[in-house]
Motif scaffolding. Structure first.
Motif, mmCIF file in Angstrom:
data_model
loop_
_atom_site.group_PDB
_atom_site.id
_atom_site.type_symbol
_atom_site.label_atom_id
_atom_site.label_comp_id
_atom_site.label_asym_id
_atom_site.label_seq_id
_atom_site.Cartn_x
_atom_site.Cartn_y
_atom_site.Cartn_z
ATOM 1 N N PHE A 5 0.879 -1.411 0.037
ATOM 2 C CA PHE A 5 0.311 0.025 0.339
ATOM 3 C C PHE A 5 0.824 1.409 0.047
ATOM 4 C CE2 PHE A 5 0.686 -1.421 3.926
ATOM 5 C CZ PHE A 5 1.210 -0.021 5.105
ATOM 6 N N HIS A 6 0.298 2.507 -0.041
ATOM 7 C CA HIS A 6 1.428 3.430 -0.856
ATOM 8 C C HIS A 6 0.769 4.391 0.702
ATOM 9 C CE1 HIS A 6 1.248 3.383 -4.774
ATOM 10 N NE2 HIS A 6 -0.393 3.273 -4.293
ATOM 11 N N ARG A 7 2.168 4.735 1.413
ATOM 12 C CA ARG A 7 2.790 5.490 2.472
ATOM 13 C C ARG A 7 2.850 6.785 2.447
ATOM 14 N NH1 ARG A 7 3.465 2.533 6.530
ATOM 15 N NH2 ARG A 7 4.507 0.108 6.329
ATOM 16 N N HIS A 8 0.939 7.069 1.326
ATOM 17 C CA HIS A 8 1.355 9.297 1.762
ATOM 18 C C HIS A 8 2.022 9.730 2.686
ATOM 19 C CE1 HIS A 8 -0.446 8.387 -1.612
ATOM 20 N NE2 HIS A 8 -1.535 7.348 -1.505
ATOM 21 N N ARG A 9 2.234 9.343 4.191
ATOM 22 C CA ARG A 9 2.689 10.135 5.127
ATOM 23 C C ARG A 9 3.466 10.430 5.675
ATOM 24 N NH1 ARG A 9 0.377 7.192 11.022
ATOM 25 N NH2 ARG A 9 1.305 8.805 11.617
#
Length: 324
Positions: A5-9
């Motif tokens: 999953f993408h780690r936008h944080r």
């Protein structure tokens, strides 16, 4: 099997990181500050529905503009409250009208400040409408001549930009032709091209004394339910010679700002109107909101939506907060 999953944080991990990737920056140079001028001496009258906004007599104008310049604000838009009104709004285009006198004074004292003249008749007519009235009808073509005369007189007084707000059909073409005929070919027109018939204008009418004495302005201002109409209005004003396009109001019309910006190669100006200002001020006075945080967020949202410039009564406060 491992889930990916993408780690936008990652780009929100610290204040420095968030500043580095911030997409929209609000600047003091984005602001245009509205100024209300009135006849008389030593008058500084706070508008009851707009805390912190004042009607000022000419003798107190210099001090106000000094503060505006000290805060880094580079442009003001001038509205006038005349001593006398009549059915044709003659004080709007009189060479010694209140706005003309205010513009001359500002430019004499502060020649580098950009002074924008609001060009309309409603503040000067005894019926409060933005054009000539005959048998209860607001006449379009007959009003254009007076609006053009108003624009020319304001430029003669020293206005750098003409901002016609009347919403008569053809007003940009009429004003452009009149300015050009008088040799003012280099004066830009900041058109209130997309101006809705909005309940958000109430406090302004308090400030400018411009409430209509009968009916409403829905035959010339736009239906707030319409989106495509805004695109048509902006397109026609651009074709007629506008140099800036105003969307008014702004906060509840950010979708319209984006539509206009996507279609338009001209600078887009949002008018953060009086009702939007007063709601925030009232909530802040009651301790219900963090005024500073809300105002900066609100103005940033306008710029993010596509406003290149913002006319706002918060200009002075926002300038101070940005400096902090």
């Amino acid at each position: 099997m491992e889930t990916t999953f993408h780690r936008h944080r990652r780009l929100r991990s610290s204040a420095s990181m968030r500043r580095m990737v911030r997409e929209t920056e609000l600047s003091v140079s984005d602001f245009i500050y509205p100024v209300f001028v009135t006849e008389g001496q030593q008058i500084k009258s706070e508008v009851p529905s707009m805390p912190g906004v004042y009607q000022l007599s000419l003798d107190l104008l210099k001090k106000e503009i000094e503060e505006v310049i000290r805060l880094g604000i580079e442009a003001v838009i001038v509205f006038g409250i005349p001593e006398h009104k009549d059915h044709v709004g003659s004080e709007a285009y009189h060479d010694h009208g209140i706005v003309q006198k205010a513009i001359s004074k500002i430019k004499e004292d502060f020649p580098d400040l950009i002074v924008i003249a609001d060009t309309c008749l409603c503040e000067y007519t005894d019926h409060g409408h933005c054009g000539i009235v005959e048998n209860g009808d607001i006449l379009n073509d007959e009003s254009l001549e007076l609006l053009a005369r108003t624009a020319v007189s304001q430029v003669r007084a020293g206005a750098d930009i003409i901002a016609p707000s009347n919403m008569m059909d053809g007003f940009v073409a009429a004003i452009r032709e009149a300015l050009d005929q008088e040799g003012f070919t280099n004066i830009p027109i900041m058109s209130y091209a997309v101006k809705y018939a909005s309940a958000f204008y109430g406090p302004f009418r308090d400030a400018a004394g411009s409430s209509p004495q009968f009916g409403d302005r829905k035959t010339y201002q736009m239906d707030y339910a319409n989106r495509l109409e805004a695109k048509r209005e902006a397109k026609s004003d651009i074709e007629e010679g506008a140099d800036f396009i105003i969307v008014k109001p702004t906060l509840s019309y950010l979708d319209i700002v984006r539509e206009v910006k996507n279609d338009c190669l001209l600078p887009v100006v949002g008018y953060n109107v009086s009702g939007e200002y007063s709601m925030v001020k009232a909530a802040a006075q009651n301790g219900w909101i963090d005024e500073k945080a809300l105002v900066i967020e609100m103005l940033t949202s306008m710029k993010r939506a596509g406003c290149d410039l913002i006319i706002t009564y918060f200009a002075k406060d926002a300038a101070k907060w940005i400096a902090e």
